[in-house]
Design an enzyme around this catalytic site. Structure first.
Site, PDB file in Angstrom:
ATOM      1  N   GLU A  61      39.954  40.344  32.292  1.00 11.11           N
ATOM      2  CA  GLU A  61      38.994  39.812  31.725  1.00 11.11           C
ATOM      3  C   GLU A  61      38.203  41.487  31.469  1.00 11.11           C
ATOM      4  O   GLU A  61      37.182  42.334  32.264  1.00 11.11           O
ATOM      5  CB  GLU A  61      38.196  39.513  33.023  1.00 11.11           C
ATOM      6  CG  GLU A  61      38.425  38.219  33.011  1.00 11.11           C
ATOM      7  CD  GLU A  61      37.401  37.198  34.331  1.00 11.11           C
ATOM      8  OE1 GLU A  61      37.568  36.334  34.466  1.00 11.11           O
ATOM      9  OE2 GLU A  61      37.429  38.190  35.696  1.00 11.11           O
TER      10      GLU A  61
ATOM     11  N   TRP B 178      39.941  32.779  44.367  1.00  7.53           N
ATOM     12  CA  TRP B 178      38.613  33.590  44.404  1.00  7.53           C
ATOM     13  C   TRP B 178      37.778  33.251  45.120  1.00  7.53           C
ATOM     14  O   TRP B 178      36.931  32.022  45.680  1.00  7.53           O
ATOM     15  CB  TRP B 178      38.618  33.495  43.047  1.00  7.53           C
ATOM     16  CG  TRP B 178      39.961  34.084  42.273  1.00  7.53           C
ATOM     17  CD1 TRP B 178      40.446  32.661  41.415  1.00  7.53           C
ATOM     18  CD2 TRP B 178      40.736  35.089  42.476  1.00  7.53           C
ATOM     19  NE1 TRP B 178      41.727  33.744  40.481  1.00  7.53           N
ATOM     20  CE2 TRP B 178      41.408  34.552  41.200  1.00  7.53           C
ATOM     21  CE3 TRP B 178      40.716  36.858  42.428  1.00  7.53           C
ATOM     22  CZ2 TRP B 178      42.811  35.923  40.718  1.00  7.53           C
ATOM     23  CZ3 TRP B 178      40.848  37.147  42.227  1.00  7.53           C
ATOM     24  CH2 TRP B 178      42.453  36.613  40.801  1.00  7.53           C
ATOM     25  N   THR B 179      37.176  34.083  46.370  1.00  5.81           N
ATOM     26  CA  THR B 179      35.976  34.013  47.531  1.00  5.81           C
ATOM     27  C   THR B 179      34.999  34.273  47.166  1.00  5.81           C
ATOM     28  O   THR B 179      34.677  34.714  47.358  1.00  5.81           O
ATOM     29  CB  THR B 179      37.121  34.147  49.162  1.00  5.81           C
ATOM     30  OG1 THR B 179      37.056  36.140  47.922  1.00  5.81           O
ATOM     31  CG2 THR B 179      38.607  34.102  48.974  1.00  5.81           C
ATOM     32  N   GLU B 180      34.621  34.851  45.664  1.00  5.85           N
ATOM     33  CA  GLU B 180      32.970  34.839  45.827  1.00  5.85           C
ATOM     34  C   GLU B 180      32.277  33.550  46.679  1.00  5.85           C
ATOM     35  O   GLU B 180      30.927  34.585  47.591  1.00  5.85           O
ATOM     36  CB  GLU B 180      32.799  34.769  44.597  1.00  5.85           C
ATOM     37  CG  GLU B 180      33.450  35.504  43.279  1.00  5.85           C
ATOM     38  CD  GLU B 180      34.492  34.730  42.829  1.00  5.85           C
ATOM     39  OE1 GLU B 180      35.406  34.050  43.524  1.00  5.85           O
ATOM     40  OE2 GLU B 180      34.762  35.180  41.762  1.00  5.85           O
TER      41      GLU B 180
ATOM     42  N   HIS C  85      37.162  45.384  36.511  1.00  5.25           N
ATOM     43  CA  HIS C  85      37.440  44.451  37.875  1.00  5.25           C
ATOM     44  C   HIS C  85      36.884  46.686  38.474  1.00  5.25           C
ATOM     45  O   HIS C  85      37.681  46.181  39.597  1.00  5.25           O
ATOM     46  CB  HIS C  85      38.500  43.609  38.052  1.00  5.25           C
ATOM     47  CG  HIS C  85      38.238  42.593  38.086  1.00  5.25           C
ATOM     48  ND1 HIS C  85      37.343  41.981  37.878  1.00  5.25           N
ATOM     49  CD2 HIS C  85      38.550  41.725  36.300  1.00  5.25           C
ATOM     50  CE1 HIS C  85      37.322  40.879  37.395  1.00  5.25           C
ATOM     51  NE2 HIS C  85      37.748  40.376  36.888  1.00  5.25           N
TER      52      HIS C  85
ATOM     53  N   TRP D 145      47.819  31.979  33.403  1.00  5.03           N
ATOM     54  CA  TRP D 145      46.380  31.794  33.961  1.00  5.03           C
ATOM     55  C   TRP D 145      44.893  30.961  32.965  1.00  5.03           C
ATOM     56  O   TRP D 145      44.333  30.361  33.363  1.00  5.03           O
ATOM     57  CB  TRP D 145      45.254  33.003  35.339  1.00  5.03           C
ATOM     58  CG  TRP D 145      44.583  33.944  34.176  1.00  5.03           C
ATOM     59  CD1 TRP D 145      44.412  35.395  33.940  1.00  5.03           C
ATOM     60  CD2 TRP D 145      43.516  33.716  34.306  1.00  5.03           C
ATOM     61  NE1 TRP D 145      44.060  35.667  32.658  1.00  5.03           N
ATOM     62  CE2 TRP D 145      42.960  34.201  33.391  1.00  5.03           C
ATOM     63  CE3 TRP D 145      42.083  32.748  34.342  1.00  5.03           C
ATOM     64  CZ2 TRP D 145      41.095  35.506  32.903  1.00  5.03           C
ATOM     65  CZ3 TRP D 145      41.107  33.086  34.543  1.00  5.03           C
ATOM     66  CH2 TRP D 145      40.294  34.032  33.238  1.00  5.03           C
TER      67      TRP D 145
ATOM     68  N   TYR E 183      43.995  26.744  40.248  1.00  5.53           N
ATOM     69  CA  TYR E 183      42.505  27.624  41.213  1.00  5.53           C
ATOM     70  C   TYR E 183      41.606  26.622  42.480  1.00  5.53           C
ATOM     71  O   TYR E 183      40.802  26.064  41.984  1.00  5.53           O
ATOM     72  CB  TYR E 183      41.267  28.174  40.347  1.00  5.53           C
ATOM     73  CG  TYR E 183      42.461  29.363  39.472  1.00  5.53           C
ATOM     74  CD1 TYR E 183      43.089  29.685  39.088  1.00  5.53           C
ATOM     75  CD2 TYR E 183      40.763  30.614  37.982  1.00  5.53           C
ATOM     76  CE1 TYR E 183      43.538  30.682  38.533  1.00  5.53           C
ATOM     77  CE2 TYR E 183      40.896  31.600  38.096  1.00  5.53           C
ATOM     78  CZ  TYR E 183      42.428  31.873  38.232  1.00  5.53           C
ATOM     79  OH  TYR E 183      43.070  33.122  37.930  1.00  5.53           O
TER      80      TYR E 183
ATOM     81  N   ASP F 291      39.564  27.363  44.390  1.00 10.70           N
ATOM     82  CA  ASP F 291      38.128  27.600  45.043  1.00 10.70           C
ATOM     83  C   ASP F 291      37.608  26.267  43.457  1.00 10.70           C
ATOM     84  O   ASP F 291      36.155  26.593  44.688  1.00 10.70           O
ATOM     85  CB  ASP F 291      37.992  29.132  44.425  1.00 10.70           C
ATOM     86  CG  ASP F 291      38.530  29.323  43.648  1.00 10.70           C
ATOM     87  OD1 ASP F 291      39.813  29.661  43.036  1.00 10.70           O
ATOM     88  OD2 ASP F 291      37.637  30.402  41.694  1.00 10.70           O
TER      89      ASP F 291
ATOM     90  N   ARG G 198      36.796  40.169  47.433  1.00 10.10           N
ATOM     91  CA  ARG G 198      34.969  39.431  47.382  1.00 10.10           C
ATOM     92  C   ARG G 198      34.753  39.860  48.862  1.00 10.10           C
ATOM     93  O   ARG G 198      33.402  39.833  48.996  1.00 10.10           O
ATOM     94  CB  ARG G 198      34.781  37.946  46.406  1.00 10.10           C
ATOM     95  CG  ARG G 198      34.636  38.355  45.123  1.00 10.10           C
ATOM     96  CD  ARG G 198      36.137  39.874  44.943  1.00 10.10           C
ATOM     97  NE  ARG G 198      36.096  39.653  43.154  1.00 10.10           N
ATOM     98  CZ  ARG G 198      36.595  39.027  41.752  1.00 10.10           C
ATOM     99  NH1 ARG G 198      37.283  38.311  42.101  1.00 10.10           N
ATOM    100  NH2 ARG G 198      36.088  38.703  40.500  1.00 10.10           N
TER     101      ARG G 198
ATOM    102  N   ASP H 264      38.404  45.120  43.411  1.00 13.05           N
ATOM    103  CA  ASP H 264      38.004  44.674  42.704  1.00 13.05           C
ATOM    104  C   ASP H 264      36.327  45.094  42.253  1.00 13.05           C
ATOM    105  O   ASP H 264      36.439  45.745  42.878  1.00 13.05           O
ATOM    106  CB  ASP H 264      38.007  42.539  42.847  1.00 13.05           C
ATOM    107  CG  ASP H 264      37.729  41.968  41.367  1.00 13.05           C
ATOM    108  OD1 ASP H 264      36.512  42.184  40.470  1.00 13.05           O
ATOM    109  OD2 ASP H 264      38.490  41.172  41.452  1.00 13.05           O
TER     110      ASP H 264
END
Length: 767
Positions: free
Chosen positions: A337, A478-480, A274, A403, A428, A430, A174, A203
């Site tokens: 997902e 997660w780096t969104e 993804h 997860w 998580y 983030d 991301r 992703d």
């Protein structure tokens, strides 16, 4: 205190070392070790390390290498000129040695003995010896820096980890991090005895490594156009792609750097979902075969790899490259997902399901997983996937990363699969870590330090044999919302220290109060490594104040970790002699309150200051308001400028509505609202129907204010087509017949796509 020679619980040993009745001749540095060793016993006396103390690690290159690493760990913080002696007599030194005569419980295990003759670090393996060096470096940096010598207590430590998998995941798909930035994270991992770096490399928003024969993965798949003004170069006015990938040489450099610190790198290639970046590079890999763009939206995208033979050969090519670049045992294939809508709607994929004789779409994913497992096994690798891979029949050798809570891990362990616990609700990182308005953008909810520390990786639902399948524990980032490395560091530190203790220390020895006593010692160690640790857990949080009938303000202060607070009201900086904060304060107006966190009578972090007046009590920022409902609150930033600071907003993207609890509306004649507008850049897949909005009555929607979210309308104003040049618009609505004390609810009507109004500030204006 009477010296003890029997083993004590490590937490009790630390408490005894700090006890005021300790012997006067033992004026030693109190060990502040993270993670807490398994066994530690205090003995009489101690040893003083000076600039003349030699490091003896002469019996082979492996030992000398550890000795050199130990010197590097001390860095510039400790002013000791330690020299690696090529030889030397025993005693009055620091000695590293391998002991093959002892039966060690794990390659990570080590022992340390400190007495008046010196320091001896032993292990059966280079990994354990390295961890012994880490512990010794922490012992030498447990006190104040600046002295010419360090007096260590006489100790015996026998230490080994509770779990073999002590993991740390970084999403480089991301947002992209440089090799040097990743090395800094690896250094921090090693200092905490973490030994698995899970590297998320593909992703929807980017593909980050080359694969021979598939050049567009990096020429096309590694770039996206950010949404809104975030993709516009201010100098040219043209789109500026966000790009980045790691070359083979850079990947080998990271792998080698990690191996030097006894860290395994586990790469992740997400399959079958993804997958948008790969499909953008090669549309034939997708279900429709139609061109798509690398995604610039967050959330769950519906694009999947197809299950054609040519696509499977592509995926096998990818895994062959992964096996070549990453020498570790495990390869992560994602599996999470993977929304099956495209497969369900595709005649071609339905025919493929019938051809293979599998059980529907979940069976098709299970078939892909099984085939990829065989491909990895041919390269000597083990397949690892997120817990969705349990939805189909799973190869016996597959390992599950749980997860979506711990239930997937329980199910997998009961079926005989190895498990890594990484539940999103506690690990998580983030997610925001405090309720401070200074938290950077992040995902919904809050995961505080005590929640990470309190996680137990082995569920009670497992019997002793099943529990052996729990390989360990891992935290994920997660780096969104992390477009710079400072935000990555903010997410990890200090919570990663809590994870390290969960992963390493015995369950019975873990004690959160004791951990908080040792945590401050990590701050100068991290600073010496050049890491930007989150300040919000250590800072005081001063509320906006509540007006009192006598014209003063009631002000409350919180400290997220429970450390002591001292305050002043005269504008000066608090000292150790300033009053302690115990409960809310009644401050005559106007007032300035300055609050400082203290630990061991010393400032911890920066002070917080807030000025109060009659006018300030009538203003609230979006961070100081509650969401009307608790569906999916995010802390989001504006889309521009491309570089530099951006405005940040709290908003529930499923229901953009804010509430000021018990707003003081008596005597208020109008309300002023400052609002911004940001792109709605989310893919919600099957959660899309949960997104709600109030129908607009005018062309661009309205601002509505209500007394209670289900209460009467107080005011309504039409919204403009777009905000002003600064990205904001200020609206003023008169109030008539408002209740004196009510929850004030504010929302914007109209569809939130493709852009949504968000609240920045509310000000009550007296009549």
């Amino acid at each position: 205190m009477k010296p003890r020679t029997a083993f004590l619980p490590a937490a009790l040993c630390l408490a005894l070392l700090a006890a005021p009745g300790a012997r006067a001749d033992d004026a030693v540095v109190v060990p502040k070790l993270v993670p807490l060793p398994a066994h530690m016993v205090r003995k009489p006396g101690g040893f003083t390390v000076t600039a003349d103390t030699p490091v003896r690690a002469a019996d082979g290159p492996a030992l000398r290498h550890v000795g050199a690493q130990f010197k590097a760990m001390l860095g510039e913080r400790l002013p000791l000129m330690l020299d690696l002696a090529k030889d030397g007599s025993r005693g009055n030194n620091i000695e590293f040695a391998l002991d093959a005569t002892r039966k060690w419980s794990a390659p990570d295990a080590y022992s340390i003995d400190i007495d008046e003759r010196g320091v001896r670090v032993y292990a059966g393996d280079a990994k354990g010896l390295y961890y012994g060096a880490v512990t010794l470096a922490q012992l030498l940096t447990s006190g104040d820096a600046g002295g010419a010598s360090v007096r260590l207590p006489a100790l015996h430590i026998d230490d080994a980890p509770r779990f073999g998998w002590r993991g740390f995941m970084l999403d480089s798909a991301r947002h992209f991090q440089s090799v040097d930035e990743i090395k800094r994270l690896l250094d921090a991992m090693a200092q905490l005895k973490l030994d698995v770096f899970h590297w998320h490399l593909t992703d929807d928003q980017g593909w980050r490594f080359p694969v021979p024969g598939w050049p567009k993965l990096t020429t096309v798949g590694s770039c996206r156009l950010p949404a809104g003004d975030g993709g516009i170069d201010a100098a040219t006015g043209k789109p500026a792609p966000y790009c980045g990938f790691y070359t083979e040489a850079q990947i080998r450099e990271v792998v080698a750097y990690a191996a030097e610190r006894h860290i395994d790198v586990v790469p992740e290639v997400d399959i079958p979902g993804h997958a948008t970046a790969a499909i953008a590079a090669y549309p034939q890999l997708g279900v429709s075969g139609e061109p798509v763009a690398v995604s610039n939206e967050w959330g769950v995208n519906v694009n999947l790899f197809n299950a054609d033979e040519t696509t499977m050969r592509f995926l096998e090519d990818v895994l062959t490259q992964v096996a070549k670049l990453f020498p570790g045992k495990f390869v992560h294939i994602g599996g999470d997902e993977a929304v099956k809508d495209q497969w369900k709607a595709s005649p071609k994929m339905q025919a493929r399901i019938r051809e293979l004789g599998v059980d529907g779409e979940e069976g098709l994913q299970a078939w892909m997983v099984a085939r990829l497992e065989r491909a990895l096994a041919a390269h000597g690798k083990r397949l690892l996937g997120w817990d969705e891979i349990l939805m189909g029949e799973l190869p016996p050798s597959a390992t599950v990363m749980s997860w979506r809570g711990i239930e997937g891990g329980i199910d997998a362990a009961k079926k005989g699969h190895d498990v890594v616990m990484a539940p999103s609700d506690v690990l998580y990182l983030d997610y925001l870590q405090t309720h401070s308005p200074d938290e950077p953008p992040g995902r919904p909810a809050t995961i505080e330090l005590h929640q990470v520390y309190g996680f137990e990786p082995v569920p009670k639902a497992l019997d002793a044999q099943q529990a052996k399948h729990i390989l360990g524990v891992q935290a994920n980032v997660w780096t969104e919302h992390m477009r710079n490395f400072a935000r990555v560091q903010h997410a990890y530190f200090p919570r990663i220290a809590a994870l390290a203790e969960v992963a390493w220390s015995p369950k019975a020895e873990r004690d959160y109060a004791g951990f908080l006593q040792r945590l401050p010692a990590m701050l100068p160690r991290w600073k010496a490594q050049g890491l930007a640790v989150a300040t919000t857990p250590f800072q005081p949080q001063i509320d906006a104040g509540t007006p009192l009938a006598d014209g003063s303000a009631e002000v409350a202060v919180q400290q997220p970790l429970g450390y002591a607070l001292r305050y002043t009201t005269d504008g000066s900086a608090p000292t150790a002699a300033s009053p302690l904060y115990f409960a809310s304060l009644a401050l005559p107006l106007p007032a300035t309150l300055t609050v400082q966190t203290f630990f061991d009578d010393r400032p911890l972090g920066a002070p917080a200051t807030r000025t109060f007046s009659a006018a300030s009590l009538l203003t609230r920022s979006d961070e100081e308001l509650a969401m009307c409902t608790d569906q999916l609150m995010l802390r989001l930033e504006d889309d521009g400028p491309r570089l530099g600071d951006r405005a940040i907003f709290n908003v529930d993207i499923f229901n953009p509505c804010w509430t000021w609890k018990r707003a003081p509306l008596a005597g208020i004649g109008a309300i002023e609202v400052r609002a911004g507008r940001i792109p709605y850049f989310f893919q919600l897949a099957h959660d899309e129907p949960h997104r709600t909005f109030k129908p607009a009555k005018t062309a661009h929607g309205e601002l509505e204010l209500h007394a209670g979210c289900d209460g009467p309308l107080l005011a309504t104003l039409p919204m403009p087509e777009k905000p002003n040049a600064d990205g904001f618009v200020t609206l003023r609505a008169p109030l008539h017949d408002a209740p004196a004390d009510a929850d004030l609810c504010l929302w914007f009507t109209g569809d939130t796509r493709p852009a949504m109004w968000v609240l920045d500030r509310v000000t009550l204006q007296p009549k």
